[in-house]
Write a protein that holds these residues in place. Structure first.
Motif, PDB file in Angstrom:
ATOM      1  N   VAL A 159       5.011   4.212  13.629  1.00 41.65           N
ATOM      2  CA  VAL A 159       6.383   5.220  13.040  1.00 41.65           C
ATOM      3  C   VAL A 159       7.089   4.624  13.621  1.00 41.65           C
ATOM      4  N   ALA A 160       7.427   3.308  14.880  1.00 44.53           N
ATOM      5  CA  ALA A 160       8.421   2.825  15.418  1.00 44.53           C
ATOM      6  C   ALA A 160       7.942   1.864  16.495  1.00 44.53           C
ATOM      7  N   ALA A 161       8.835   0.601  16.767  1.00 43.06           N
ATOM      8  CA  ALA A 161       8.473  -0.470  17.914  1.00 43.06           C
ATOM      9  C   ALA A 161       9.426  -1.092  17.894  1.00 43.06           C
ATOM     10  N   GLY A 162       9.390  -2.199  18.648  1.00 43.47           N
ATOM     11  CA  GLY A 162      10.373  -2.938  19.185  1.00 43.47           C
ATOM     12  C   GLY A 162      10.244  -3.814  20.498  1.00 43.47           C
ATOM     13  N   GLY A 163      10.808  -4.516  21.258  1.00 41.39           N
ATOM     14  CA  GLY A 163      10.800  -4.735  22.609  1.00 41.39           C
ATOM     15  C   GLY A 163      12.145  -5.724  22.881  1.00 41.39           C
ATOM     16  N   ARG A 164      11.385  -6.927  23.790  1.00 46.67           N
ATOM     17  CA  ARG A 164      12.798  -7.815  23.725  1.00 46.67           C
ATOM     18  C   ARG A 164      12.648  -8.837  23.565  1.00 46.67           C
ATOM     19  N   TYR A 165      13.390  -8.949  23.508  1.00 46.47           N
ATOM     20  CA  TYR A 165      13.519 -11.156  22.608  1.00 46.47           C
ATOM     21  C   TYR A 165      14.411 -11.367  23.224  1.00 46.47           C
TER      22      TYR A 165
ATOM     23  N   GLU B 154      10.044  -3.988  -0.263  1.00 48.86           N
ATOM     24  CA  GLU B 154      11.360  -3.785  -0.733  1.00 48.86           C
ATOM     25  C   GLU B 154      11.680  -1.874   0.400  1.00 48.86           C
ATOM     26  N   PHE B 155      11.659  -1.759   1.514  1.00 45.16           N
ATOM     27  CA  PHE B 155      11.990  -0.828   2.164  1.00 45.16           C
ATOM     28  C   PHE B 155      13.279  -1.317   3.048  1.00 45.16           C
ATOM     29  N   TYR B 156      13.729   0.084   3.958  1.00 41.94           N
ATOM     30  CA  TYR B 156      14.630   1.029   4.734  1.00 41.94           C
ATOM     31  C   TYR B 156      13.986  -0.117   5.915  1.00 41.94           C
ATOM     32  N   GLN B 157      14.983  -0.492   7.323  1.00 41.90           N
ATOM     33  CA  GLN B 157      14.479  -0.611   8.379  1.00 41.90           C
ATOM     34  C   GLN B 157      15.837   0.311   8.938  1.00 41.90           C
ATOM     35  N   CYS B 158      15.851   1.215  10.568  1.00 40.80           N
ATOM     36  CA  CYS B 158      16.595   1.583  10.615  1.00 40.80           C
ATOM     37  C   CYS B 158      16.365   1.089  12.717  1.00 40.80           C
TER      38      CYS B 158
ATOM     39  N   SER C  40      13.318  -0.530  16.192  1.00 43.13           N
ATOM     40  CA  SER C  40      13.213  -0.203  14.885  1.00 43.13           C
ATOM     41  C   SER C  40      12.251   1.462  14.314  1.00 43.13           C
ATOM     42  N   ILE C  41      13.213   1.888  14.166  1.00 44.90           N
ATOM     43  CA  ILE C  41      12.509   3.085  12.887  1.00 44.90           C
ATOM     44  C   ILE C  41      11.486   2.658  11.755  1.00 44.90           C
ATOM     45  N   GLY C  42      10.273   3.188  11.533  1.00 47.29           N
ATOM     46  CA  GLY C  42       9.566   3.123  10.618  1.00 47.29           C
ATOM     47  C   GLY C  42      10.166   3.892   9.875  1.00 47.29           C
ATOM     48  N   VAL C  43      11.389   4.327   8.984  1.00 52.37           N
ATOM     49  CA  VAL C  43      11.299   5.517   7.818  1.00 52.37           C
ATOM     50  C   VAL C  43      10.488   5.159   6.544  1.00 52.37           C
ATOM     51  N   GLU C  44      10.256   4.116   6.023  1.00 49.67           N
ATOM     52  CA  GLU C  44       9.250   4.249   5.296  1.00 49.67           C
ATOM     53  C   GLU C  44       8.094   5.302   5.328  1.00 49.67           C
ATOM     54  N   ARG C  45       7.443   4.886   6.080  1.00 46.72           N
ATOM     55  CA  ARG C  45       6.348   5.719   6.475  1.00 46.72           C
ATOM     56  C   ARG C  45       6.871   7.159   7.324  1.00 46.72           C
TER      57      ARG C  45
ATOM     58  N   ALA D 109       0.989  -1.381  -0.311  1.00 46.04           N
ATOM     59  CA  ALA D 109      -0.543   0.254   0.314  1.00 46.04           C
ATOM     60  C   ALA D 109       1.194   1.466   0.111  1.00 46.04           C
ATOM     61  N   MET D 110       1.537   1.544  -1.431  1.00 50.80           N
ATOM     62  CA  MET D 110       2.495   2.654  -1.583  1.00 50.80           C
ATOM     63  C   MET D 110       2.205   4.132  -0.607  1.00 50.80           C
ATOM     64  N   THR D 111       1.009   3.879  -0.671  1.00 47.74           N
ATOM     65  CA  THR D 111       0.753   5.890  -0.427  1.00 47.74           C
ATOM     66  C   THR D 111       0.387   5.933   1.181  1.00 47.74           C
ATOM     67  N   ARG D 112       1.128   4.787   1.540  1.00 48.89           N
ATOM     68  CA  ARG D 112       0.508   4.377   2.712  1.00 48.89           C
ATOM     69  C   ARG D 112       2.137   4.431   3.865  1.00 48.89           C
ATOM     70  N   GLY D 113       3.271   3.824   2.991  1.00 49.04           N
ATOM     71  CA  GLY D 113       4.517   4.160   3.113  1.00 49.04           C
ATOM     72  C   GLY D 113       5.120   2.144   2.823  1.00 49.04           C
TER      73      GLY D 113
END
Length: 509
Positions: A357-363, A170-174, A383-388, A162-166
């Motif tokens: 726009v960002a997410a994460g946790g303990r694993y 194929e996309f970047y993760q930070c 992880s920062i959701g940079v595409e959005r 859904a490219m209009t919503r980022g």
């Protein structure tokens, strides 16, 4: 096949005959007669099923990026990387593809979105789905038990884009992660601090970070009567509550996943609650939840986490949200997700979340899955959701029609008269050797007006103008493009003067 080839050759020869007659300006009747023969041959040939019209486009779920878009992306990356470095992270890189067995069994229901590659050289391979599992493999393979790292790279998902919503394939993760055995909640609190720092620095709007703990969820499922085998799949359903209503989630649990309606209702009593430290304390007194060991551990850690977040001054940005589940299987403890907030329409309304726009946790168990002896390395990350974020920044720039600089050129070397190409080349070489970002137009005798116009279009702030008189006097005329002011600068002082005038940090606008 041979017949078709022979017919194609006849068509080619007849086509050449028609073209030859046209060049010779033969009579219209003769040309018409030969064209009719050509059309007859083509009709015999028929359509070539093997040849389809080639459509020039990028593959579904991918895109190209223009210089303007890349300038925005680089600026966003600079903000993120500087924050990661400020918190003491080292950088690593891993292959874009992994052994298929490295990735399978780590993502739960999302595993179906992994891109498999054809067998190459006897190895079954898949494109990486995220940067976390490759990081865990890297830790186990190198026997590392302690590292603070960041990694920015592309990942791949066989998703419906859904490219209009980022949302892309194929996309970047930070990613930023802290691996090692430490006292509870100190690294977790720093991860949340980093998330808040980055979102504040990017100035993309007000945000809220939802926090929960997998142990609380598992304890809640246990006391509500969810069978152990359904924990992860019910977790995946609960995670959809930020997008759909509770009724839809309940229908999925009962209709698709076979949960008893009364069990689903019991879950609903919990997962629709959210708040702060007061909700943590309330649940610590809950007659059912407080009797579950896992839930009690999770609530105890969350209480400690809120104490540290208060010391960091970000507790007002954090919401304890029991509906947050994070679909991935590998999370074991605290989980979090940052969402942008929509301004309330009416006074007193709750702000609405408009997307993660960002997410994460303990694993804590993921590294142990790769270690032959099952040795665990506790990890927590984000992880920062940079595409959005890129989509939001681009839309804002388009709406304001703000000019974006796509180069960092500090000065254009120009000439006021003809036959000064050699002098321009000498000067631009001097500037390059001194570390100045400089350009010149690739024409022998460009008009001064054209050179100045190029600076305005490209956003270049300064022009170093060479003229016959300047050469005699040993000076360079330095012109500010914005103010149009000009000053003669001794050639030996030019580098320092350019540095002084362009010392402000590079901006996308």
């Amino acid at each position: 096949m041979a017949e078709r080839a022979a017919l194609e050759e006849l068509v080619r020869l007849q086509g050449e005959r028609v073209r030859g007659l046209k060049q010779q300006k033969a009579s219209a009747e003769q040309i018409e007669e030969e064209v009719a023969k050509l059309l007859k041959l083509k009709a015999q040939l028929g359509p070539d099923e093997g040849k389809q019209k080639f459509v020039l486009k990028t593959p579904k779920g991918t895109r190209d990026y223009s210089p303007r878009q890349m300038a925005v992306r680089e600026k966003v990356f600079d903000v993120i990387i500087s924050c990661f470095k400020r918190h003491g992270a080292e950088v690593i890189d891993t292959p874009v593809f992994e052994l298929k067995e490295t990735l399978t069994g780590k993502y739960g229901e999302d595993s179906k979105l992994i891109y498999d590659l054809k067998d190459q050289g006897g190895e079954l391979l898949s494109l990486r789905y995220d940067l976390t599992v490759p990081f865990a493999r890297y830790l186990a393979m190198n026997k590392l038990t302690n590292i603070k790292r960041y990694h920015i790279a592309k990942v791949y998902r066989r998703d419906n884009p859904a490219m209009t919503r980022g949302r892309y394939r194929e996309f970047y993760q930070c990613d930023f992660d802290i691996a090692g055995q430490f006292d509870p909640m100190i690294p977790d609190a720093e991860c949340l601090e980093i998330m808040c720092e980055i979102l504040r620095s990017l100035q993309i709007g007000d945000f809220l970070v939802k926090v929960n703990d997998r142990r609380i969820l598992d304890g809640m499922f246990a006391i509500c009567g969810v069978p152990d085998s359904k924990f992860r799949t019910i977790c995946s359903s609960v995670d959809k509550l930020d997008k759909v209503s509770w009724e839809e989630v309940k229908n999925e649990m009962v209709g698709e996943k076979g949960l008893a309606p009364e069990v689903a209702d019991h879950i609903g009593d919990y997962v629709q609650q959210h708040g702060g430290i007061s909700l943590v304390e309330q649940l610590l007194q809950d007659p059912e939840l407080s009797q579950n060991k896992q839930a009690l551990e999770g609530l105890g850690d969350l209480k400690l986490l809120f104490e540290y977040l208060t010391l960091f001054g970000i507790a007002d940005k954090i919401s304890f949200d029991l509906s947050l589940a994070r679909g991935l299987d590998y999370y074991t403890g605290v989980i979090y997700e940052a969402v942008l907030l929509q301004t309330p329409v009416q006074a007193g309304e709750e702000p609405l979340g408009v997307g993660s726009v960002a997410a994460g946790g303990r694993y804590d168990g993921l590294v142990g899955m790769f270690d032959p002896k099952g040795r665990k390395v506790p990890c927590v990350g984000l992880s920062i959701g940079v595409e959005r974020i890129f989509s939001i920044v681009e839309q804002r720039l388009e709406a304001t029609e703000e000019k974006v600089r796509t180069t960092e050129t500090q000065v254009l070397v120009a000439s006021a008269q003809k036959k000064l190409l050699e002098e321009r080349l000498k000067l631009v070489s001097e500037l390059w050797n001194a570390g100045i970002k400089a350009e010149l137009l690739y024409k022998k005798n460009p008009k001064l007006l054209n050179q100045l116009q190029y600076c305005e279009e490209a956003g270049i702030p300064l022009v170093a103008i060479i003229g016959e008189q300047e050469l005699k006097d040993g000076v360079i005329k330095l012109r500010s493009v914005a103010s149009r002011e000009e000053v003669d600068v001794p050639r030996e002082d030019l580098v320092e003067e350019i540095k002084r005038r362009t010392s402000q940090p590079f901006c996308i606008c």
